[in-house]
Structure formats: C-alpha cells, structure tokens
Motif scaffolding. Structure first.
Motif, PDB file in Angstrom:
ATOM      1  N   VAL A  91       5.467  -1.569  50.241  1.00 46.06           N
ATOM      2  CA  VAL A  91       5.945  -0.771  49.119  1.00 46.06           C
ATOM      3  C   VAL A  91       5.843   0.681  49.558  1.00 46.06           C
ATOM      4  O   VAL A  91       4.739   1.243  49.681  1.00 46.06           O
ATOM      5  CB  VAL A  91       5.106  -1.033  47.854  1.00 46.06           C
ATOM      6  N   GLU A  92       6.974   1.288  49.843  1.00 48.26           N
ATOM      7  CA  GLU A  92       6.962   2.639  50.395  1.00 48.26           C
ATOM      8  C   GLU A  92       6.557   3.669  49.351  1.00 48.26           C
ATOM      9  O   GLU A  92       5.847   4.639  49.661  1.00 48.26           O
ATOM     10  CB  GLU A  92       8.340   2.971  50.976  1.00 48.26           C
ATOM     11  N   ARG A 110      10.524   1.824  45.981  1.00 49.19           N
ATOM     12  CA  ARG A 110      11.142   1.795  47.307  1.00 49.19           C
ATOM     13  C   ARG A 110      10.380   0.754  48.129  1.00 49.19           C
ATOM     14  O   ARG A 110       9.185   0.901  48.376  1.00 49.19           O
ATOM     15  CB  ARG A 110      11.094   3.154  47.978  1.00 49.19           C
ATOM     16  N   VAL A 111      11.071  -0.309  48.499  1.00 47.06           N
ATOM     17  CA  VAL A 111      10.430  -1.408  49.220  1.00 47.06           C
ATOM     18  C   VAL A 111      11.141  -1.627  50.544  1.00 47.06           C
ATOM     19  O   VAL A 111      12.336  -1.317  50.698  1.00 47.06           O
ATOM     20  CB  VAL A 111      10.452  -2.701  48.372  1.00 47.06           C
ATOM     21  N   GLY A 112      10.401  -2.137  51.479  1.00 45.12           N
ATOM     22  CA  GLY A 112      10.971  -2.401  52.790  1.00 45.12           C
ATOM     23  C   GLY A 112      10.311  -3.585  53.456  1.00 45.12           C
ATOM     24  O   GLY A 112       9.098  -3.779  53.344  1.00 45.12           O
ATOM     25  N   PHE A 113      11.104  -4.374  54.116  1.00 42.84           N
ATOM     26  CA  PHE A 113      10.608  -5.472  54.936  1.00 42.84           C
ATOM     27  C   PHE A 113      11.236  -5.289  56.311  1.00 42.84           C
ATOM     28  O   PHE A 113      12.369  -5.700  56.565  1.00 42.84           O
ATOM     29  CB  PHE A 113      10.981  -6.815  54.318  1.00 42.84           C
ATOM     30  N   LEU A 114      10.500  -4.601  57.200  1.00 45.46           N
ATOM     31  CA  LEU A 114      11.025  -4.198  58.499  1.00 45.46           C
ATOM     32  C   LEU A 114      10.133  -4.764  59.599  1.00 45.46           C
ATOM     33  O   LEU A 114       9.291  -4.063  60.187  1.00 45.46           O
ATOM     34  CB  LEU A 114      11.079  -2.671  58.591  1.00 45.46           C
ATOM     35  N   PRO A 115      10.256  -6.045  59.895  1.00 44.09           N
ATOM     36  CA  PRO A 115       9.343  -6.668  60.872  1.00 44.09           C
ATOM     37  C   PRO A 115       9.530  -6.176  62.299  1.00 44.09           C
ATOM     38  O   PRO A 115       8.638  -6.345  63.124  1.00 44.09           O
ATOM     39  CB  PRO A 115       9.684  -8.157  60.755  1.00 44.09           C
ATOM     40  N   ASN A 116      10.683  -5.579  62.610  1.00 40.51           N
ATOM     41  CA  ASN A 116      10.926  -5.116  63.972  1.00 40.51           C
ATOM     42  C   ASN A 116      10.528  -3.664  64.182  1.00 40.51           C
ATOM     43  O   ASN A 116      10.719  -3.124  65.278  1.00 40.51           O
ATOM     44  CB  ASN A 116      12.399  -5.311  64.336  1.00 40.51           C
TER      45      ASN A 116
END
Length: 623
Positions: A91-92, A110-116
C-alpha cells in the motif's frame, strides 16, 4: 475571585487549544497522505505464512468455477499452480477525506503489486525471490486417451490509484454501498505462454502491437465502468438481502383439486381420460392428479402441498386427456394469482373456466388453496416457541463440498464426482458432475417438504461418473434430519463418509416449521372426520352393456373417493334390476369431498364396464 478567574482562563485556553488543533488536523488530513508503513511492515512479516494459504484456497476454489465455464471440446480445465511469489503487495499511500457526511467514508488508496521491482530487496532476498505464476492445465480428448497441455501466466504486476467511498447504515450489514473508481488507468503487466509450458513457452507479448491492443481493449471495457469520473457501485445491502432470500421458501400452499365439469371430449370413440398437471409460472410440473378414465366430469378430490418462494407468481392448472399411443391432448388450462393470498390466505371454493390456446373456453375446474407461511428456527426460538413441535415444515438442504475422497476406487487417481441426496429413500436432488477432482465443490441448495421430522432420514451418495460404465459409489452418509439440523446450528456440519477409507462432506440443513396445517403425503389418507353409512338397496332398468349373445349385465356398485375404490357390493349375475340390500361404510376426511357411486358390469376375462354413476356430496349429508 482570583482563583475562579485563573481556573476559567485555564479551561478556556484548553478549549481553544483543542479547537485549533482539531482544525489543523482537519486541514492536514485534507492535504496530507499517509504512507502506512506500519501496514506494509505487517504484510512483510505475515506474507511468508499468508501467501501459501491464499494460494491453496485459490486453487481449491477455482476448480468448480473453471469446470462450470469449461468449453465442451475440453475434457478438463484445471488450475494446477497458483503462487503470488514471496514479495507481498504494498500500500503505497492512503488518503482520507474527513469533510464528508457522517455516514460516508471517502479514501484514496495507491496500491502496487510489483514482484519484479528489486530496489527494496537485499541481495539475499533478491537471490531467493519467487515470481508469481499461474498454470492452467487443459486436457484434450476423453478419458485415459486424453492429452494435457499447460498454459502459463508469469510475472504479473499491478499498480493503481483507487478511490473508495463507503456508505454506512445503522442496520445489518451496516455497509450500504461501496463506490469504486480508478483515478487513472491502472498499469498491468504479465507474461503469457499459451503453448510450450515453462521450458519452451513463448511470451505472446513479444508479438508487435499485441500488448498495446490488449491494453486498449482493457481500457475500453473498464473505462466507462470505473475510470474517473465513472463509478462502479457495489450494493452490499442488496447483495446480502438477495443472498439471504434467493429461492428461499416463504410458505406452503395446500392445493385441493376437486373436479372438472363439462370437459371437451378429445376422443373419437369413448370419452376423455382427464388428469390435471400443476405448476407455478410455467417452471415445470410440480405435481399431477390421477387419471379418471372415460369421464367428461372427472372427480379427483386430491390434495397436494407445494413449496412457495414468492407470492408474485401464478399457480397454473392444465387438464390433459391421457393417450397411451400418442401425445396427451390438452383440454384447457386456468391460472390463479398467488398475490391474492396476501390479503386472504384461504380460497377454498374456486370455480374457473378452462381456456384453450386459441382463447376458446370449454369446461370448468373446481379447486381450493390455502397458504401457510413458514417460521424459521431462530425466529421461533426468539418468540419462545418450539420450532420442532409440529414436526411439519420445509427442510432447506445445501450440499457444499466434499474433500479428501478415497482414491483407491479410481482408475486414474481422480474422480468425476457428483452427489445424490435422498430423503426417506426417495431421490430429491442430484448435483452437477465435476471433472477430475477429489475435492468437489457444489454449493447447491434445494428444499423439500417434511411431513414428520422425527421419522425423516437423509441418505447421501457420492458417485464417480464413468460415462458408459456403471457409476461406482465413492462414499456414503446417512443421518437423521433432526441431527443434521442440530449440527448445522452448531456449525459442525462436516460429516465423515462411510464405505470409504477416508473422505468428508459438508452439508447444511436449515429447518422452517409450519403450524396449524394438516399436511400429509400426496396419495396418503389423512385422519377421517367421520364415517358415511350407505344402504345400497336396488337398481332398476339398467342398460345392458353385454355384447350380442352375452346375456344380460352382471351389475355391482363400487364407491369411489378421491378416485380410489373404498367399498363395493356383491355381483348380481344376469340382472338389469338387481337387489343388493347391503350396508357399506366409507370413512370421509372433509366436508368438501364427494362420493361417486358407479354401477359396473362384471366381466371375468375383460375390463369391467361402467353402466352409470351418481354423486353424493358429503356437505349435503352434514346439513
């Protein structure tokens, strides 16, 4: 005075300070954005244990959904791998808007799922990183000759700015609506390998122009739905209410089909053999009366009990002529608006004309109906009543799922399971057939009428669909309905399967009782209210129905009630003016019943012939 002044000034300063601080906080809340590092720290700590559980639940729940939407040319469609990786979503930022109505909560997430994204990982964490991956296994062909092929989606990533608006309410479920809106188009990335699997798979995103096309299609679909300023609204109150009331019984209709009069004769020779089909709003036949042979004025006198789920529907009665060698001929139909039962739940004497499809009318039907509302178990307890006192009511059964099925009875280690539920030995429901799974999820609900709860027994079988071969039983379960209801109330509704090394099934049973109703199985005889004594003395100038050279009729009298023979006299051979002088005793169960006295010609080698008949209404005898 000085002390009072000092105390008052101190209190005033405290009040002013609090008001100023409150205004500053409101101003800051309108402008500031919270980073919620505490929430991300919790996600980091818990993700190690949460992610495997979430992935396992998704794999377990996805199978029945995939089977439901499986194309017919595929033998099976199974989710074999699902992992979100070892890097948790973040959760940014969160921003709250305090200047709203008291029953509204407005937030920006603002949410993000950035595994890389490796920027926030240590070298050791980056080396041991697990990427998200989803693998679908599609199987072409049938049975053991089929071939499986994996389809993979890897390295999924998501980033978005979402605005949420919660509308609160005072009553359960306390949340009225949720408005969802993307403040800007989200960023979604993935690798799709439709052929070749992990080793030889080729990411179709490498095709020129395809990623842009997919992105444009996604924005075209989602834009009018939930991109700012468009809002996607979830009606939580409505969804909860619909889930609670969907297809739920509200009562039982006692329908008595008495007789028909002046029906159309659909036979070229002889008379029609009428019966009546019963349905609600054309959704399929619920019951039918017996066939009355060779009569244009049939007397059925039958009572049927129907589960009612809405009074905004119509009861339909369709009369047909039974034909042995061809399709039954319609003799007209009529309908009754169930909404009339809201003001008056009892309509005992209804005489309505029978109408054909072309609008013409011929004949009429006499019937009566009474509506009895059901009382749910908890409602009865709240009112200080015993919900099981009457023993009559509606049992709502939900077949949820089965797990850990015994694989020793399978040829390939997996079943194509389906379930059958029986009540007192009679099949009442068969679930849909699933494909290649030992953890079946059905979630199918149905309702049955119960006439004596204490004597009601539930039988449950899980079978393996083998196609052309006989379907073997994987496991069984048997239980008294009262016990199943009590275990459902205690949320202890996982039942161990018998006739199997292992396996469990989850079944829920909810009881809805009915009081002040004389309810009995269709075709069974209720308790009599009295006995009619008939003195059959004689008959004169009977018609001779014997063929040429057959002599005279051999008459006897039989007494019919509800189209069933209840008593009969002896046969007087070769006499058109017979004298019986016999007493017959017939139990009756309602003042609205009618006795049919039929004079029959006895035949030793062929079917007895009707010479004539007359009616005796019980209501006339009571008067």
């Amino acid at each position: 005075l000085a002390i009072y002044y000092a105390g008052s000034l101190k209190r005033w300063r405290i009040v002013v300070r609090d008001e100023v601080q409150r205004d500053i906080e409101k101003q800051r809340a309108d402008e500031d954005i919270e980073t919620v590092m505490w929430l991300n720290t919790l996600l980091d700590r818990f993700w190690v244990t949460m992610e495997p559980v979430i992935s396992a639940i998704v794999v377990e729940q996805a199978d029945p959904i995939l089977q439901m939407y499986r194309p017919s040319f595929l033998d099976s469609l199974k989710l074999t791998t699902f992992t979100l990786g070892n890097k948790p979503p973040r959760v940014e930022s969160v921003r709250c808007f305090p200047r709203t109505d008291d029953d509204v909560i407005l937030m920006d997430w603002r949410v993000g799922f950035l595994p890389n994204d490796l920027s926030d990982l240590t070298g050791l964490q980056a080396a041991s990183k697990v990427n998200p991956k989803v693998t679908l296994n599609i199987r072409l062909g049938k049975g053991m000759v089929g071939a499986g092929m994996p389809i993979m989606v890897e390295d999924m990533a998501f980033q978005g700015h979402i605005r949420l608006r919660f509308k609160l309410m005072r009553d359960y479920p306390y949340l009225k609506t949720v408005d969802v809106m993307f403040m800007e188009p989200p960023r979604i990335d993935y690798k799709l390998k439709p052929v070749g699997g992990e080793t030889f798979g080729f990411d179709i995103a490498h095709f020129p122009g395809l990623p842009t096309l997919v992105k444009d299609i996604m924005n075209w679909v989602l834009g009018p739905m939930m991109y700012h300023p468009n809002v996607f609204t979830l009606d939580i109150e409505g969804l909860m209410a619909a889930t609670a009331l969907q297809d739920r019984a509200i009562g039982v209709l006692k329908l008595t089909v008495r007789n028909g009069k002046g029906l159309k004769n659909a036979e070229i020779m002889g008379s029609s053999d009428p019966y009546c089909k019963i349905s609600i709003s054309g959704r399929g036949e619920l019951a039918r009366t017996k066939i009355v042979p060779s009569s244009l004025n049939p007397i059925w006198d039958e009572t049927h009990f129907l589960i009612i789920r809405s009074l905004n529907e119509k009861l339909q009665l369709e009369v047909y002529d039974d034909n042995k060698m061809k399709k039954d001929s319609p003799l007209g139909d009529t309908s009754f608006d169930l909404s009339l039962l809201e003001d008056d739940p009892e309509h005992e004497e209804l005489i309505q004309p029978l109408t054909f499809r072309n609008g013409k009318q011929q004949g009429e039907i006499n019937f009566g109906c009474t509506f009895y509302p059901v009382t749910e178990q908890q409602q009865a307890l709240d009112e200080g009543l015993d919900p099981f006192a009457s023993g009559k009511g509606v049992l709502r059964i939900t077949i949820h799922q089965a797990k850990e099925l015994d694989t020793s009875k399978s040829l390939v280690g997996q079943y194509n399971p389906y379930a059958i539920m029986r009540v007192n030995g009679k099949e009442v429901h068969k679930t849909k057939k699933l494909r290649r799974t030992n953890n079946a999820i059905w979630e199918e609900t149905f309702e049955v009428l119960v006439y004596d709860l204490e004597k009601t027994l539930l039988n449950f079988d899980i079978k393996d669909d083998r196609g052309v071969a006989a379907d073997p039983i994987v496991g069984t379960w048997e239980c008294k309905a009262r016990t199943a209801i009590e275990r459902t109330t205690k949320q202890d509704n996982w039942f161990t399967l018998s006739n199997a090394a292992r396996g469990k099934a989850r079944i829920s049973c909810v009881w809805m009782s009915i009081t002040d109703i004389d309810m009995h199985h269709a075709g069974s005889v209720p308790e009599p209210i009295g006995i009619v004594r008939l003195h059959l003395q004689e008959a004169k100038r009977l018609k001779n129905v014997e063929g040429v050279g057959g002599g005279k009729s051999d008459p006897y009298v039989r007494v019919l009630l509800a189209n069933q023979s209840r008593a009969r006299t002896r046969v007087i051979e070769d006499d058109l003016n017979p004298i019986w002088d016999e007493m017959l005793y017939v139990p009756v169960h309602s003042e609205r019943e009618t006795l049919v006295l039929e004079v029959m010609d006895f035949n030793a080698h062929t079917k007895d012939k009707c010479i004539g008949s007359c009616l005796v209404k019980i209501a006339d005898l009571v008067k």
